[in-house]
Every structure is written in C-alpha cells, then in structure tokens.
Design an enzyme around this catalytic site. Structure first.
Site, PDB file in Angstrom:
ATOM      1  N   GLU A  16      -4.040 -15.883 -53.197  1.00  0.00           N
ATOM      2  CA  GLU A  16      -2.764 -14.057 -52.722  1.00  0.00           C
ATOM      3  C   GLU A  16      -2.744 -13.329 -53.947  1.00  0.00           C
ATOM      4  OE1 GLU A  16      -0.030 -16.986 -50.956  1.00  0.00           O
ATOM      5  OE2 GLU A  16      -1.116 -17.511 -49.825  1.00  0.00           O
ATOM      6  N   GLU A  44      -8.361 -20.764 -43.821  1.00  0.00           N
ATOM      7  CA  GLU A  44      -7.169 -21.232 -43.926  1.00  0.00           C
ATOM      8  C   GLU A  44      -7.021 -20.966 -42.340  1.00  0.00           C
ATOM      9  OE1 GLU A  44      -4.186 -21.171 -46.454  1.00  0.00           O
ATOM     10  OE2 GLU A  44      -5.474 -20.602 -48.156  1.00  0.00           O
TER      11      GLU A  44
END
Length: 442
Positions: A146, A253
C-alpha cells in the site's frame, strides 16, 4: 483502511487462540482446486493451519504473522513462531510461500517512530536480512504494501521522494533483492482494480521499479469494497491497462461479501475475468472459513465444514476451465519474433503469460529469433530504451507458422506518436519508448 486492517489483526488474533480444526465434508481426499493449472489458487494462514486447507488451496500467504509489527512488536525481540507455522506448512506440502510484508505504514512496530532516521533505515534492513536468512526458500515477497494508500511513516529515512518521487520504494526493493536474491519481489496495493486514476499512479511506480530490474510482480488486493459492485467490463479494462507494464499481475487478497445467492452471483460475474486474464499470473484469496475472515460474509466454507454455493461453484469452475498463464504444460509451440534494432545494441524480451521467456540483443538487419515453449497466455514483445538513438522495428510474431503482424495488433505502448510516448493504439511496427507490442493469447 487503518480501521479495516486493524480489524484484520483482531480477527486473526481470535483465530490464533481458538481456530477450529475443520474436517470439511467437501472432499478432503481431493487435490487442490488448481492442481495442474498454470496459476496457483492460494489462501492465507493465520495462527494455525485449517485441516481442510490442502483440500482447496495450493499457495500460502501469512495473514498477519509476516508483518513487521507482528514479528518485532518489541525492538530486538523477534516473534517468528506463527510465521514458522505458515512457512513450514507450505514447504512440507510443496506450496509456494509469499511473505507479507516488509514495508508498510500500517501494523508497523510502535517503537519505530522513536528512533533516529539512520536507526530506522538500519532496523528495516535488519528485518529483511533476518527474515531472508530464516526463510531462504520463500518464493514471493510483498516488499512494499500500500505505497499510495498507507505509506510507511519512516519513508524519509529510506530516501523519501527523492529524484524518482518514490526513492523510498526503490531503496526497499534494492535491499530486498540484496538479502533475498532468489525470491520474486512484488509490490501490493488496494483500489487498483476499480480506480483508473489510482491505477495510473500505481503504474508509474511499477515502471520505475521495472526500469531498474527490481520488480517481478504487481499485486492488486481485490477486496470486497473494490469488487462487490464492480462491473466485469471495468475490471477487464483496468487489468488490461495494468498488464501493459509487462509485469505479471498477482491478485493478492481476493474476497467478496453477500448472502449465499449474492456472493455466488458476484463470484460468477467477476472471478472468471481474473482467472483467465492473460496478464494475471496467480490468485490468492483472503480467508475462507466462517468466523476466520476479516469481514463478515466473505467466507466460502461454513463452521461445520459445509460449502457455501460460491465455493461449490468455484471448485467446479477452476477444475473444469482451461486457461493460459505463467505455467507450462500442453502443446509445444515454435515462436518466431522477427525484428531488428537501429544500432545493434537494442534488446527485446518475449513474455508469455506474465513470464519473461527470452531476451535477445538485436541485429541491425531483420532477423528471426526463435524459441520453443509450452507456455500459454498473453504474449508481448517488450523494449526498454536505455540510450539515445535506439529504436526497434518488429516485423511480426509467429506461432507454429501462423504470422501476427506487429502493425495489426491491438496495442503498442512503446510507439512514439504525435510528439510523445505512450500512444498505445497499435498500428505500428516501431518501439521507441519503453513499452511493448501485445500479440494476443498463445
């Protein structure tokens, strides 16, 4: 996202203290869903290994155990136990293992902000070094997680923005490559699959790393908040755009919510576009057991081991669908790339299904460059222009004698048109900018 990821940690902690040893009624004797496929279909392991894990999945990612804040909550006191569990299970079953993650702004050690910048850099590298020494057979690593949404608080200690705008990421990948030289290095981010603006920013980071030979895969999280209401057409357009980097895509994910019928409909609408996309190398889901997923109603298997409709559908779909991808198997193909360089110092790389197959340094005259392979998936011829005066002309790519002309292909991201790079509209044999010509599925 901080709240969401903390929720992940809390749910994972609950699993660690009271994981159910499920004896799934749905065929523990069967092989994993993706056995024999060129892409793995993986899942996460938290504190303990579900007894039905190997009935479904053939790749392992630790949910929280590999995050720096979990390993070194107290400075110089390393808690490797939960990570050992996941890693050793993957190794004993022959499943690929992906470390998650080295550098991330969430779930970082609480003490990191109290030390000097030089100590911060030292500690980050020490974590990488110790990890790589303990788990040398790790196949994949989420080096930076991220970078756009939750950048590391200590990023200035790693180079900050610097000349590239992302020097702290470059530093992180350089150190990971140094200490884990055999692992494939990945970057990972959420919101990419549904947000073209964020996607384009992400591609810029990927291309910086790619130009330095530092990145082997680009992760897209594909959580429910990005997926549940996403159209298949938008998803495909964004996957196509990201695939233009020439770096294999890892769906890292994946989860989708809903009651039984809603979740089933969402998997039926979107999963095929992920699984069959030629730019997607592999897929990992983020939990599957009721009460052990970070968000309610993302589970695919109930507490009693029975399967929800989406899991029943997923099993049948994966096992019966023939795909291309980053693996091998099937019919041998004779590939010819006919090309030339203007100086004789240019190189091109043939990539199939996200895998770099062969790199050739080109002659100044049109020459056939050949290779025989069983790989399947999307094919590209890529060029990185690292000096002035260099250009590549690609005449065609042929597969077992069937010719695909370069100027007739759907995209060329390396053409120089209208005074700028990045035309991306095909209809040219020439590669002047960093980019690739896509020749379709093999």
């Amino acid at each position: 996202m901080i709240t969401s990821h903390l929720l992940k940690a809390l749910r994972s902690a609950a699993v660690c203290t009271g994981a159910l040893a499920l004896l799934g009624a749905a065929g523990l004797a069967q092989a994993q869903l993706a056995t024999g496929k060129p892409k793995f279909l993986g899942n996460i392991i938290a504190g303990s290994v579900p007894s039905n894990f190997s009935a479904y999945w053939n790749q392992v990612t630790p949910e929280n155990a590999g995050k720096w804040g979990s390993v070194e909550a107290t400075r110089n006191q390393m808690n490797w136990g939960p990570l050992d569990t996941a890693y050793n299970y993957a190794r004993s079953n022959g499943f690929p293992f992906k470390q998650h993650t080295f550098v991330w702004g969430a779930q970082e050690p609480g003490w990191i902000g109290s030390v000097s910048a030089s100590q911060q850099a030292y500690e980050v590298e020490e974590f990488m070094r110790l990890y790589c020494a303990r788990y040398p057979q790790t196949q994949y690593i989420d080096v930076v997680n991220e970078p756009i949404s939750q950048p590391a608080s200590y990023r200035n200690a790693l180079g900050g923005s610097g000349s590239t705008g992302w020097d702290w990421i470059v530093w992180s990948f350089q150190k990971a490559r140094q200490h884990c030289p055999t692992a494939k290095l990945l970057i990972n981010e959420y919101g990419i699959i549904n947000d073209a603006t964020k996607l384009n920013r992400y591609k810029g980071i990927v291309n910086i790393l790619k130009a330095r030979g530092l990145v082997d895969g680009v992760g897209i999280q594909a959580h429910h908040f990005s997926m549940d209401n996403l159209s298949a057409a938008t998803m495909k357009a964004n996957l196509d755009s990201l695939a233009q980097t020439g770096v294999p895509i890892f769906v890292s994910e994946l989860d989708m919510t809903g009651d039984d019928s809603t979740q089933l409909a969402r998997y039926q609408r979107l999963f095929p576009g992920l699984w069959t996309h030629p730019g997607v190398a592999h897929v990992t889901l983020w939990g599957y057991i009721e009460g052990q997923t970070w968000v309610n109603n993302t589970h695919l298997v109930r507490r009693d081991g029975s399967e929800r409709p989406a899991m029943a559908w997923l099993k049948n779909y994966v096992r019966t669908t023939t795909i291309g991808g980053g693996g091998s198997g099937g019919t041998s193909k004779n590939i010819v790339v006919r090309a030339r360089g203007t100086t004789g110092q240019e190189s091109v790389t043939l990539r199939i299904g996200g895998t770099a197959v062969r790199t050739w340094t080109l002659s100044t005259t049109m020459t056939n460059y050949t290779i025989t392979t069983t790989l399947s998936g999307g094919s590209t011829v890529e060029f990185t222009n690292d000096a002035t005066g260099r250009d590549v002309q690609v005449d065609y790519l042929s597969v077992n004698g069937s010719v695909r002309q370069a100027e007739a292909q759907s995209y060329n991201t390396g053409v120089y048109q209208n005074g700028a790079c990045g035309g991306g509209n095909g209809l040219s044999e020439w590669l002047h900018c960093n980019g690739a010509i896509g020749f379709g599925d093999l």
